[in-house]
Design an enzyme around this catalytic site. Sequence first.
Site, PDB file in Angstrom:
ATOM      1  N   ASP A 281       0.857  -1.194   0.000  1.00 43.94           N
ATOM      2  CA  ASP A 281       0.000   0.000   0.000  1.00 43.94           C
ATOM      3  C   ASP A 281       0.893   1.245   0.000  1.00 43.94           C
ATOM      4  OD1 ASP A 281       0.981  -0.333   2.608  1.00 43.94           O
ATOM      5  OD2 ASP A 281      -0.809   0.501   3.558  1.00 43.94           O
TER       6      ASP A 281
ATOM      7  N   ASP B 298       6.895   0.856   1.923  1.00 44.62           N
ATOM      8  CA  ASP B 298       6.513  -0.109   0.880  1.00 44.62           C
ATOM      9  C   ASP B 298       7.347   0.129  -0.375  1.00 44.62           C
ATOM     10  OD1 ASP B 298       3.546  -1.243   1.795  1.00 44.62           O
ATOM     11  OD2 ASP B 298       3.883   0.816   2.403  1.00 44.62           O
TER      12      ASP B 298
ATOM     13  N   ASN C 114      -2.351   2.862   3.446  1.00 46.91           N
ATOM     14  CA  ASN C 114      -1.802   4.175   3.816  1.00 46.91           C
ATOM     15  C   ASN C 114      -2.603   5.309   3.184  1.00 46.91           C
ATOM     16  OD1 ASN C 114       0.392   3.413   5.469  1.00 46.91           O
ATOM     17  ND2 ASN C 114       1.538   2.759   3.660  1.00 46.91           N
TER      18      ASN C 114
ATOM     19  N   THR D  16       2.774  -6.255   3.050  1.00 46.63           N
ATOM     20  CA  THR D  16       3.317  -5.171   3.876  1.00 46.63           C
ATOM     21  C   THR D  16       2.238  -4.090   4.012  1.00 46.63           C
ATOM     22  OG1 THR D  16       4.273  -4.000   1.983  1.00 46.63           O
ATOM     23  CG2 THR D  16       5.667  -5.636   3.061  1.00 46.63           C
TER      24      THR D  16
ATOM     25  N   PHE E   3      -0.822  -0.418  12.594  1.00 42.97           N
ATOM     26  CA  PHE E   3      -1.676   0.059  11.507  1.00 42.97           C
ATOM     27  C   PHE E   3      -2.187  -1.028  10.554  1.00 42.97           C
ATOM     28  CE2 PHE E   3      -2.294   1.539   7.159  1.00 42.97           C
ATOM     29  CZ  PHE E   3      -3.331   2.443   7.350  1.00 42.97           C
ATOM     30  N   ASN E   4      -1.301  -1.867  10.016  1.00 41.06           N
ATOM     31  CA  ASN E   4      -1.735  -2.838   8.988  1.00 41.06           C
ATOM     32  C   ASN E   4      -2.815  -3.786   9.512  1.00 41.06           C
ATOM     33  OD1 ASN E   4      -0.032  -1.804   7.058  1.00 41.06           O
ATOM     34  ND2 ASN E   4       1.581  -3.330   7.383  1.00 41.06           N
TER      35      ASN E   4
ATOM     36  N   HIS F 265       9.769  -0.020   8.337  1.00 41.19           N
ATOM     37  CA  HIS F 265       9.032  -1.267   8.572  1.00 41.19           C
ATOM     38  C   HIS F 265       9.137  -2.303   7.446  1.00 41.19           C
ATOM     39  CE1 HIS F 265       7.104   1.068  11.766  1.00 41.19           C
ATOM     40  NE2 HIS F 265       6.773   1.976  10.873  1.00 41.19           N
ATOM     41  N   ASP F 266       8.552  -1.967   6.296  1.00 38.72           N
ATOM     42  CA  ASP F 266       8.231  -2.998   5.290  1.00 38.72           C
ATOM     43  C   ASP F 266       9.434  -3.735   4.677  1.00 38.72           C
ATOM     44  OD1 ASP F 266       5.635  -2.354   5.821  1.00 38.72           O
ATOM     45  OD2 ASP F 266       5.350  -1.103   4.053  1.00 38.72           O
TER      46      ASP F 266
HETATM   47  C1  BDR Z   1       2.920  -0.190   8.557  1.00 38.39           C
HETATM   48  O1  BDR Z   1       1.890   0.775   8.352  1.00 38.39           O
HETATM   49  C2  BDR Z   1       2.146   1.538   7.202  1.00 38.39           C
HETATM   50  O2  BDR Z   1       1.949   2.881   7.461  1.00 38.39           O
HETATM   51  C3  BDR Z   1       3.549   1.218   6.772  1.00 38.39           C
HETATM   52  O3  BDR Z   1       3.653   1.239   5.359  1.00 38.39           O
HETATM   53  C4  BDR Z   1       3.798  -0.149   7.333  1.00 38.39           C
HETATM   54  O4  BDR Z   1       3.397  -1.155   6.434  1.00 38.39           O
HETATM   55  C5  BDR Z   1       3.636   0.118   9.852  1.00 38.39           C
HETATM   56  O5  BDR Z   1       2.748   0.076  10.916  1.00 38.39           O
HETATM   57 CA    CA Z   2       2.895  -0.662   4.140  1.00 39.94          CA
END
Ligand code: BDR
Ligand code: CA
Length: 314
Positions: A14, A19, A43, A128, A169-170, A243-244
């Site tokens: 996303d 990403d 996102n 991701t 978040f994801n 993160h990703d």
């Molecule tokens: C995740 O949430 C998104 O904002 C980032 O791309 C990542 O995948 C981190 O919590």
């Molecule tokens: Ca992401």
Amino acid sequence: MNEIKKTKIILDVDPGHDDAVAIMLAAKHPKIDLQAITVVAGNQTLEKTAKNAINVCSYLGINKVPVAAGMSRPMVREQVIADDIHGETGLDGPIFGETTVQLEQKHAVDLLIELLMGSNGDITLVPTAPLTNIGMAIRREPRIIPKIKQIVLMGGSYQLGNISPAAEFNIYADPEAAHVVFTCGRPIVMIGLDLTRQALVTKEVMDRIRTIGNNASRLFISLMEFFSHTQKEVFGWEAPPLHDPTTIAYLIDQSIIQTKPMNVQIELRSDASYGRTLCDYFGMLHKPANAEVAVKLDSNKFWNTVYETIKLYS
Ligand code: BDR
Ligand code: CA
């Protein structure tokens, strides 16, 4: 001559600043065979995340990998986006030129099903993003389940959240889809915030990647300049967690990330903890582990892998 053993993956994204870096690594590293990029809302809205995926692929010359847009809404809950971190476009910062890559006509869920059904069980799914595309594909065509080699995902946390005190978040953006994925019975590697908060984009990291001086390193710097700014504003991070791309690094070299088997349940009924990944770190529930949960990053190895992969771009 020894042939490099490649890992076949479908990257579900996303984009999203981190990403975009995951795409950058997955498309170039010789150990990764990127079969497709599937895009989901997360996102930002699907329209924007799909456009961002196309922009990133066009900019980096990734033109042999199908890119398909999928679910525009979560399964059950109302939509949430992360524009506070990723901006109005979902990828604020870099300015992209003409696009040379086009979206597939096919829906991402159909592409996932087609690729998995046509495979001999050797494809790893790498989400991701919110798990809507993957959850929908599993529900729509359950025969794909035994075809999934494993799922290496970025999401969740056994400690603190980043969208609520409890949730990452994801997972929070589509907890019902996450429930489908975590109960599907296939091997899962959950790389959550506990791990990604060890992958910090420090000034030293930025300086080192800047010295590469190619198109990819310029994109990395431009993405991370914006991302650092919003992460500082929202969370007070001096250096933001990347993160990703940790998912791809893990698939390149498993010794980069140490995992621990845990039983993971997705909290669906609580209000305050909706979307929490309830990870039984100490095995107190005596339930079978359904995920390998990432606990420790070898930060040197991780950043070397990112650096060496970005260097492969011309
Ligand atoms: C995740 O949430 C998104 O904002 C980032 O791309 C990542 O995948 C981190 O919590
Ligand atoms: Ca992401």
